[in-house]
Design a protein around this motif. Structure first.
Motif, PDB file in Angstrom:
ATOM      1  N   SER A  73     -49.141  52.677   7.943  1.00  0.00           N
ATOM      2  CA  SER A  73     -48.022  51.793   8.307  1.00  0.00           C
ATOM      3  C   SER A  73     -46.982  51.733   7.201  1.00  0.00           C
ATOM      4  CB  SER A  73     -48.519  50.364   8.536  1.00  0.00           C
ATOM      5  OG  SER A  73     -48.826  50.166   9.864  1.00  0.00           O
ATOM      6  N   ALA A  77     -43.098  53.084   7.580  1.00  0.00           N
ATOM      7  CA  ALA A  77     -41.944  52.214   7.350  1.00  0.00           C
ATOM      8  C   ALA A  77     -41.069  52.779   6.236  1.00  0.00           C
ATOM      9  CB  ALA A  77     -42.403  50.804   6.994  1.00  0.00           C
ATOM     10  N   TYR A  82     -40.860  54.860  11.924  1.00  0.00           N
ATOM     11  CA  TYR A  82     -41.525  53.750  12.612  1.00  0.00           C
ATOM     12  C   TYR A  82     -40.665  53.144  13.726  1.00  0.00           C
ATOM     13  CZ  TYR A  82     -45.754  50.817  11.926  1.00  0.00           C
ATOM     14  OH  TYR A  82     -46.992  50.219  12.022  1.00  0.00           O
ATOM     15  N   LEU A  86     -38.412  46.365  16.656  1.00  0.00           N
ATOM     16  CA  LEU A  86     -39.759  45.886  16.938  1.00  0.00           C
ATOM     17  C   LEU A  86     -40.360  46.500  18.205  1.00  0.00           C
ATOM     18  CD1 LEU A  86     -41.602  44.034  15.523  1.00  0.00           C
ATOM     19  CD2 LEU A  86     -40.577  42.096  16.678  1.00  0.00           C
ATOM     20  N   LYS A  87     -39.538  46.647  19.236  1.00  0.00           N
ATOM     21  CA  LYS A  87     -40.051  47.186  20.503  1.00  0.00           C
ATOM     22  C   LYS A  87     -40.405  48.659  20.375  1.00  0.00           C
ATOM     23  CE  LYS A  87     -38.757  43.939  24.052  1.00  0.00           C
ATOM     24  NZ  LYS A  87     -38.373  43.797  25.467  1.00  0.00           N
ATOM     25  N   ARG A  89     -41.271  49.998  17.474  1.00  0.00           N
ATOM     26  CA  ARG A  89     -42.384  49.972  16.532  1.00  0.00           C
ATOM     27  C   ARG A  89     -43.720  49.754  17.241  1.00  0.00           C
ATOM     28  NH1 ARG A  89     -41.556  47.442  10.730  1.00  0.00           N
ATOM     29  NH2 ARG A  89     -43.104  48.736   9.765  1.00  0.00           N
ATOM     30  N   VAL A  90     -43.733  48.833  18.204  1.00  0.00           N
ATOM     31  CA  VAL A  90     -44.998  48.551  18.886  1.00  0.00           C
ATOM     32  C   VAL A  90     -45.454  49.774  19.692  1.00  0.00           C
ATOM     33  CG1 VAL A  90     -44.134  47.470  21.041  1.00  0.00           C
ATOM     34  CG2 VAL A  90     -46.313  46.762  20.070  1.00  0.00           C
ATOM     35  N   ASP A  93     -46.962  52.161  17.207  1.00  0.00           N
ATOM     36  CA  ASP A  93     -48.298  51.659  16.857  1.00  0.00           C
ATOM     37  C   ASP A  93     -49.317  51.942  17.960  1.00  0.00           C
ATOM     38  OD1 ASP A  93     -47.408  48.656  14.946  1.00  0.00           O
ATOM     39  OD2 ASP A  93     -48.053  50.638  14.267  1.00  0.00           O
ATOM     40  N   MET A  94     -48.919  51.686  19.210  1.00  0.00           N
ATOM     41  CA  MET A  94     -49.839  51.906  20.341  1.00  0.00           C
ATOM     42  C   MET A  94     -50.251  53.359  20.417  1.00  0.00           C
ATOM     43  SD  MET A  94     -49.066  50.046  23.955  1.00  0.00           S
ATOM     44  CE  MET A  94     -47.313  50.355  24.028  1.00  0.00           C
ATOM     45  N   TYR A  95     -49.267  54.248  20.341  1.00  0.00           N
ATOM     46  CA  TYR A  95     -49.547  55.681  20.480  1.00  0.00           C
ATOM     47  C   TYR A  95     -50.348  56.176  19.263  1.00  0.00           C
ATOM     48  CZ  TYR A  95     -45.605  55.278  23.786  1.00  0.00           C
ATOM     49  OH  TYR A  95     -44.751  54.891  24.798  1.00  0.00           O
ATOM     50  N   ALA A  96     -49.967  55.748  18.071  1.00  0.00           N
ATOM     51  CA  ALA A  96     -50.673  56.181  16.857  1.00  0.00           C
ATOM     52  C   ALA A  96     -52.127  55.725  16.886  1.00  0.00           C
ATOM     53  CB  ALA A  96     -49.972  55.652  15.610  1.00  0.00           C
ATOM     54  N   TRP A 155     -43.844  58.632  13.362  1.00  0.00           N
ATOM     55  CA  TRP A 155     -45.267  58.719  13.029  1.00  0.00           C
ATOM     56  C   TRP A 155     -46.079  59.082  14.271  1.00  0.00           C
ATOM     57  CZ3 TRP A 155     -48.409  53.605  12.272  1.00  0.00           C
ATOM     58  CH2 TRP A 155     -49.766  53.915  12.059  1.00  0.00           C
TER      59      TRP A 155
ATOM     60  N   PHE B  52     -54.487  53.512  27.753  1.00  0.00           N
ATOM     61  CA  PHE B  52     -55.656  54.350  27.445  1.00  0.00           C
ATOM     62  C   PHE B  52     -56.901  53.864  28.188  1.00  0.00           C
ATOM     63  CE2 PHE B  52     -53.171  56.689  24.602  1.00  0.00           C
ATOM     64  CZ  PHE B  52     -52.546  55.862  23.677  1.00  0.00           C
ATOM     65  N   MET B  63     -43.286  44.099  28.383  1.00  0.00           N
ATOM     66  CA  MET B  63     -44.097  45.274  28.051  1.00  0.00           C
ATOM     67  C   MET B  63     -45.568  44.992  28.363  1.00  0.00           C
ATOM     68  SD  MET B  63     -42.518  46.197  24.298  1.00  0.00           S
ATOM     69  CE  MET B  63     -42.837  44.562  23.645  1.00  0.00           C
ATOM     70  N   VAL B  66     -51.209  47.621  24.743  1.00  0.00           N
ATOM     71  CA  VAL B  66     -52.633  47.815  24.484  1.00  0.00           C
ATOM     72  C   VAL B  66     -52.800  48.161  23.012  1.00  0.00           C
ATOM     73  CG1 VAL B  66     -53.161  48.563  26.839  1.00  0.00           C
ATOM     74  CG2 VAL B  66     -52.522  50.268  25.118  1.00  0.00           C
ATOM     75  N   GLN B  67     -54.076  48.286  22.571  1.00  0.00           N
ATOM     76  CA  GLN B  67     -54.394  48.541  21.155  1.00  0.00           C
ATOM     77  C   GLN B  67     -54.148  47.270  20.334  1.00  0.00           C
ATOM     78  OE1 GLN B  67     -55.938  51.061  19.933  1.00  0.00           O
ATOM     79  NE2 GLN B  67     -55.734  52.607  21.504  1.00  0.00           N
ATOM     80  N   ARG B  69     -54.320  46.359  17.228  1.00  0.00           N
ATOM     81  CA  ARG B  69     -53.515  46.349  16.014  1.00  0.00           C
ATOM     82  C   ARG B  69     -52.034  46.352  16.375  1.00  0.00           C
ATOM     83  NH1 ARG B  69     -50.940  49.698  12.212  1.00  0.00           N
ATOM     84  NH2 ARG B  69     -51.017  51.275  13.839  1.00  0.00           N
ATOM     85  N   ALA B  70     -51.670  47.161  17.386  1.00  0.00           N
ATOM     86  CA  ALA B  70     -50.276  47.226  17.828  1.00  0.00           C
ATOM     87  C   ALA B  70     -49.811  45.864  18.336  1.00  0.00           C
ATOM     88  CB  ALA B  70     -50.119  48.284  18.921  1.00  0.00           C
ATOM     89  N   TYR B  74     -47.029  43.361  16.520  1.00  0.00           N
ATOM     90  CA  TYR B  74     -45.834  42.927  17.251  1.00  0.00           C
ATOM     91  C   TYR B  74     -45.670  41.408  17.183  1.00  0.00           C
ATOM     92  CZ  TYR B  74     -42.452  42.276  21.002  1.00  0.00           C
ATOM     93  OH  TYR B  74     -41.339  41.917  21.721  1.00  0.00           O
TER      94      TYR B  74
END
Lengths: 222, 223
Positions: A73, A77, A82, A86-87, A89-90, A93-96, A155, B52, B63, B66-67, B69-70, B74
């Motif tokens: 992370s 950043a 990243y 914020l939208k 970024r999330v 994060d989800m995909y990573a 990322w 997933f 939105m 999921v996940q 940590r994500a 947020y």
């Protein structure tokens, strides 16, 4: 001039490989210290550099960082990988995190007994084909853009390429039903920093072999 | 007016509990839809709601996230509970990933077969007493401030205090030698939003019991 980040881990992929990929993708040169003995590891722990007694460890920007996702992370950043808000970024994060889950399954399989290992790796390929890759193929199809998030390299793209290559090592035909992922793979692989990292002689590590597993078991007393 | 966030999970702690704590600490009201059977999970999967094919899933700001940590990242960023810059964020992340590792151990312990639980509990208590609690006590000691990072409330305080409550449930004596952590727990528990969440009738979930475990096994088709 700022010192290069210094990575401390075993000489293999494990939990450090995604960090190597991200640094390389960002065009950041880094140094590595490889843990080979139990004594080395115990010294690291006694030195107090491992917050929870564990590696990966990355020293950079005056910080002593552990915990893979914290490190990733921070790098994302710092190197503007990243998303723009914020939208975005999330989504990164989800995909990573999804791809990290898949890659961790592969990393951990190396430590199972031969029969279990084969079974686990077969399951990884199945999950990739039926769950993860369809999800990413859909994302690319829905927006028709070159990158996963915000029409810009992030990322998430680095991790997805890393995951694709790792699963292809297990089953070379795994992308056969995913034309957009195939194109994605070619596209991201030809980004100059990534292309360089994919060449022999880079700091990219090999899949876990018996020597690696033996070293890790010995050092961590597993 | 914005819709309330909606949480999709089973009626228990699992991987959703830190999200409940963080929303509560941020003063955000939320709704929950509980999975009762494997059919409920199947429906969510078939709807295409789960990227997933897994829960937790949180509907927030248009939105379907999921996940864990994500989702937590947020919420923390949106409600200003993530430090003031990337360096504070890195510290917060390092600490909370440690908490997350311990939560994983707790999660797996709570769903293991009875004959494996004793050994897992011993292992967990050892890590709590000799690795995690000392590390966090040391952090608090190093700066002597009221909060874990940056002298101000962040998600690090919330996730850590949630963990301390879990530790207390497992074995109150584990906290005995950690005065600064005990003080942090008391201080954070007194914050109005947290105090409210700790009261009966809040969305806070109890520890796993046999009935819940049976439901979880059916929902996720676990052996």
């Amino acid at each position: 001039m700022a010192a290069k980040p210094k990575l401390c881990y075993f000489r293999g992929r494990g939990r450090m490989e995604s960090i190597r990929w991200l640094l390389a993708a960002a065009g950041v040169e880094f140094e590595e210290e490889f843990i080979e003995t139990r004594e080395q590891y115990e010294k690291l722990q006694k030195d107090g550099r491992l917050l929870f007694g564990q590696v990966p460890l990355v020293e950079m920007d005056g910080m002593v960082l552990t915990q893979t996702k914290a490190i990733l992370s921070y790098l994302a950043a710092k190197y503007d990988l990243y998303g723009k808000d914020l939208k975005e970024r999330v989504r990164v994060d989800m995909y990573a995190d999804g791809t990290l889950d898949l890659m961790m399954m592969i990393a951990l399989a190396a430590f199972k007994t031969p029969g279990e290992k084969e079974e686990n790796l077969a399951l990884v390929v199945k999950k990739a084909k039926t769950c993860y890759f369809p999800a990413f193929e859909k994302i690319l199809k829905d927006h028709g853009e070159d990158f996963l998030v915000g029409n810009k390299f992030s990322w998430a793209d680095v991790q997805l390429l890393e995951a694709i290559l790792m699963v292809e090592e297990l089953d070379a035909s795994v992308l056969s039903d995913f034309p957009l992922l195939k194109a994605f793979k070619t596209r991201i692989s030809s980004i100059p920093t990534i292309k360089k990292f994919l060449q022999p002689g880079s700091q990219r590590k090999l899949p876990p072999d018996s020597h690696y597993v033996k070293t890790v078991r010995k050092v961590l007393q597993l | 007016m914005a819709a309330k966030p909606k949480l999709y999970y089973f009626d228990g702690r699992g991987r959703m509990e830190p999200i409940r704590w963080l929303l509560a600490a941020a003063g955000v009201e939320f709704e929950e839809e509980f999975l009762e059977t494997s059919k409920d999970l199947e429906k969510l999967r078939n709807d295409g709601s789960l990227m997933f094919q897994q829960v937790p899933m949180v509907e927030i700001d248009g939105m379907k996230l999921v996940q864990c940590r994500a989702i937590l990242n947020y919420i923390a960023a949106k409600y200003n509970l993530y430090g003031k810059d990337t360096k504070e964020r890195a510290l917060i992340d390092m600490y909370i990933e440690g908490v997350a590792d311990l939560n994983e151990m707790y999660l797996f312990w709570s769903i293991s077969p009875p004959n494996e639980q004793a050994a897992k509990m011993t292992q967990m208590k050892d890590k709590i007493a000799n690795c995690y609690l000392p590390a966090f006590e040391k952090v608090l000691k190093s700066h002597g401030q009221d909060y874990v990072v940056g002298n101000r409330l962040s998600r690090a305080d919330i996730h850590l205090v949630e963990l301390l409550y879990t530790v207390d449930e497992l074995d109150p004596s584990l906290l005995a030698n950690f005065p600064l952590l005990k003080a942090l727990k008391a201080r954070i528990s007194n914050l109005p939003n947290v105090k409210k969440f700790l009261q009966p009738g809040s969305p806070r979930k109890p520890p796993m019991d046999e009935k819940c475990l049976a439901k979880v096994k059916e929902i996720f088709q676990l052996k």
